[in-house]
Write an enzyme that holds these catalytic residues in place. Structure first.
Site, PDB file in Angstrom:
ATOM      1  N   GLY A  55       0.754  -0.919   0.183  1.00 21.03           N
ATOM      2  CA  GLY A  55       0.022  -0.030  -0.254  1.00 21.03           C
ATOM      3  C   GLY A  55       0.828   1.403  -0.059  1.00 21.03           C
ATOM      4  O   GLY A  55       0.489   2.341  -0.272  1.00 21.03           O
ATOM      5  N   ASP A 111       0.417   3.262   3.942  1.00 27.27           N
ATOM      6  CA  ASP A 111      -0.426   3.960   3.472  1.00 27.27           C
ATOM      7  C   ASP A 111      -1.641   4.706   4.514  1.00 27.27           C
ATOM      8  O   ASP A 111      -1.850   5.776   4.335  1.00 27.27           O
ATOM      9  CB  ASP A 111      -1.326   3.174   2.483  1.00 27.27           C
ATOM     10  CG  ASP A 111      -1.729   1.946   2.713  1.00 27.27           C
ATOM     11  OD1 ASP A 111      -1.400   1.617   4.108  1.00 27.27           O
ATOM     12  OD2 ASP A 111      -2.192   1.066   2.158  1.00 27.27           O
ATOM     13  N   ASP A 114      -4.925   2.452  10.811  1.00 27.52           N
ATOM     14  CA  ASP A 114      -6.531   1.886  11.022  1.00 27.52           C
ATOM     15  C   ASP A 114      -6.459   1.403  12.476  1.00 27.52           C
ATOM     16  O   ASP A 114      -6.542   2.106  13.329  1.00 27.52           O
ATOM     17  CB  ASP A 114      -6.794   0.923  10.003  1.00 27.52           C
ATOM     18  CG  ASP A 114      -8.371   0.834  10.154  1.00 27.52           C
ATOM     19  OD1 ASP A 114      -8.901   1.349  10.896  1.00 27.52           O
ATOM     20  OD2 ASP A 114      -8.733  -0.015   9.234  1.00 27.52           O
ATOM     21  N   LYS A 142      -7.105   6.689  10.373  1.00 31.45           N
ATOM     22  CA  LYS A 142      -8.396   6.490  10.734  1.00 31.45           C
ATOM     23  C   LYS A 142      -8.590   6.265  12.178  1.00 31.45           C
ATOM     24  O   LYS A 142      -8.168   5.190  12.662  1.00 31.45           O
ATOM     25  CB  LYS A 142      -8.935   5.272   9.964  1.00 31.45           C
ATOM     26  CG  LYS A 142      -9.918   5.258   8.728  1.00 31.45           C
ATOM     27  CD  LYS A 142     -10.267   3.831   8.434  1.00 31.45           C
ATOM     28  CE  LYS A 142     -10.288   3.347   7.177  1.00 31.45           C
ATOM     29  NZ  LYS A 142     -10.721   2.283   6.845  1.00 31.45           N
ATOM     30  N   PHE A 163     -14.274   3.252   3.888  1.00 28.33           N
ATOM     31  CA  PHE A 163     -13.173   2.327   3.287  1.00 28.33           C
ATOM     32  C   PHE A 163     -12.654   2.983   1.896  1.00 28.33           C
ATOM     33  O   PHE A 163     -13.465   3.339   1.262  1.00 28.33           O
ATOM     34  CB  PHE A 163     -13.922   0.828   2.945  1.00 28.33           C
ATOM     35  CG  PHE A 163     -12.721   0.018   2.401  1.00 28.33           C
ATOM     36  CD1 PHE A 163     -11.788  -0.874   3.296  1.00 28.33           C
ATOM     37  CD2 PHE A 163     -12.349  -0.132   1.059  1.00 28.33           C
ATOM     38  CE1 PHE A 163     -10.758  -1.379   3.073  1.00 28.33           C
ATOM     39  CE2 PHE A 163     -11.043  -1.012   0.626  1.00 28.33           C
ATOM     40  CZ  PHE A 163     -10.499  -1.851   1.852  1.00 28.33           C
ATOM     41  N   ASP A 170      -5.778  -0.367  -1.598  1.00 26.44           N
ATOM     42  CA  ASP A 170      -6.350  -1.127  -2.636  1.00 26.44           C
ATOM     43  C   ASP A 170      -7.670  -1.805  -2.007  1.00 26.44           C
ATOM     44  O   ASP A 170      -7.909  -1.718  -0.616  1.00 26.44           O
ATOM     45  CB  ASP A 170      -5.590  -2.286  -3.030  1.00 26.44           C
ATOM     46  CG  ASP A 170      -5.453  -3.336  -1.660  1.00 26.44           C
ATOM     47  OD1 ASP A 170      -4.915  -2.903  -0.628  1.00 26.44           O
ATOM     48  OD2 ASP A 170      -5.723  -4.510  -1.975  1.00 26.44           O
ATOM     49  N   ARG A 176      -5.248   0.683  -6.632  1.00 26.59           N
ATOM     50  CA  ARG A 176      -4.079   1.346  -6.112  1.00 26.59           C
ATOM     51  C   ARG A 176      -3.723   2.305  -7.336  1.00 26.59           C
ATOM     52  O   ARG A 176      -3.038   3.470  -6.773  1.00 26.59           O
ATOM     53  CB  ARG A 176      -2.905   0.175  -6.208  1.00 26.59           C
ATOM     54  CG  ARG A 176      -2.998  -0.605  -5.233  1.00 26.59           C
ATOM     55  CD  ARG A 176      -1.725  -1.494  -4.773  1.00 26.59           C
ATOM     56  NE  ARG A 176      -2.077  -2.736  -4.021  1.00 26.59           N
ATOM     57  CZ  ARG A 176      -2.311  -2.980  -2.857  1.00 26.59           C
ATOM     58  NH1 ARG A 176      -2.310  -1.875  -1.930  1.00 26.59           N
ATOM     59  NH2 ARG A 176      -2.387  -4.304  -2.342  1.00 26.59           N
TER      60      ARG A 176
END
Ligand code: IMP
Ligand code: MG
Length: 191
Positions: A55, A111, A114, A142, A163, A170, A176
């Site tokens: 990512g 990337d 989370d 996030k 999301f 991705d 991506r």
């Protein structure tokens, strides 16, 4: 570029501007660390950037070209979303760890932060090698679903719990290459 990406959160221009800002912050901090040790930004073998694949590849490609430091790259691969899923199944190391990190200034880049399991795992593995410093940067944060005790030193943008895809992120391996960051409408995916 893809019609199932229903809403753009960040455009190419917004991303590029933010990446430059993050690079300036990172360069300033690393330069200060190096000077403290009596080194310069052009000394060899001091700074290692560790992208979390896959990512981080687009983010890192853009960011390192804004860093006026003599740096090398050491990749780690982590998988957390096997198959078509928007829910993390926990972080799994899918590569060897870069070696010889002792005494180096390390920056891990991913990337998105989370649940935090990915970066926490990578952090713990790197700390075992006794780096001089370890910092983490993410394009997106996030904050809502954090499980692991971790935060990033450099954050591009904070986002709500949706999301997102594009700019390296991705869904099931796709999107991506979307040049912006947007919210995916999982109900309208082509089969
Ligand atoms: P964490 O381990 O839950 O912090 O998740 C981090 C990893 O999950 C990231 O490296 C991403 O690859 C992936 N991820 C988390 N949220 C998203 C998202 O909204 N879109 C795409 N990938 C995501
Ligand atoms: Mg990832």
């Amino acid at each position: 570029m893809f019609q199932e990406i229903q809403r753009t959160l960040f455009t190419r221009e917004q991303i590029a501007e933010r990446v430059k800002g993050m690079a300036a912050d990172i360069a300033r901090d690393i330069q200060a660390d190096l000077e403290k040790d009596g080194h310069s930004v052009l000394d060899m073998d001091k700074v290692i950037i560790i992208p979390v694949m896959t990512g981080a590849m687009i983010f890192v490609a853009d960011l390192i070209r804004e860093l006026p430091l003599r740096l090398s790259l050491g990749l780690v691969a982590v998988s957390s979303y096997p198959g078509a899923s928007v829910r993390s199944k926990g972080a799994l190391l899918a590569s060897e760890m870069p070696k010889d990190l002792a005494g180096k200034h390390i920056i891990v880049l991913d990337d998105i932060l989370d649940s935090g399991q990915t970066l926490a795992m990578v952090r713990d593995l790197i700390l075992k090698q006794n780096p001089a410093t370890l910092r983490m940067g993410v394009m997106l944060d996030k904050q809502v679903k954090r499980v692991a005790d971790i935060s990033a030193d450099y954050v591009g943008f904070e986002i709500p719990d949706e999301f997102v895809v594009g700019y390296g992120l991705d869904y099931d391996g796709y999107y991506r290459n979307h040049p912006e960051i947007g919210v995916l409408d999982t109900d309208s995916l082509p089969s």
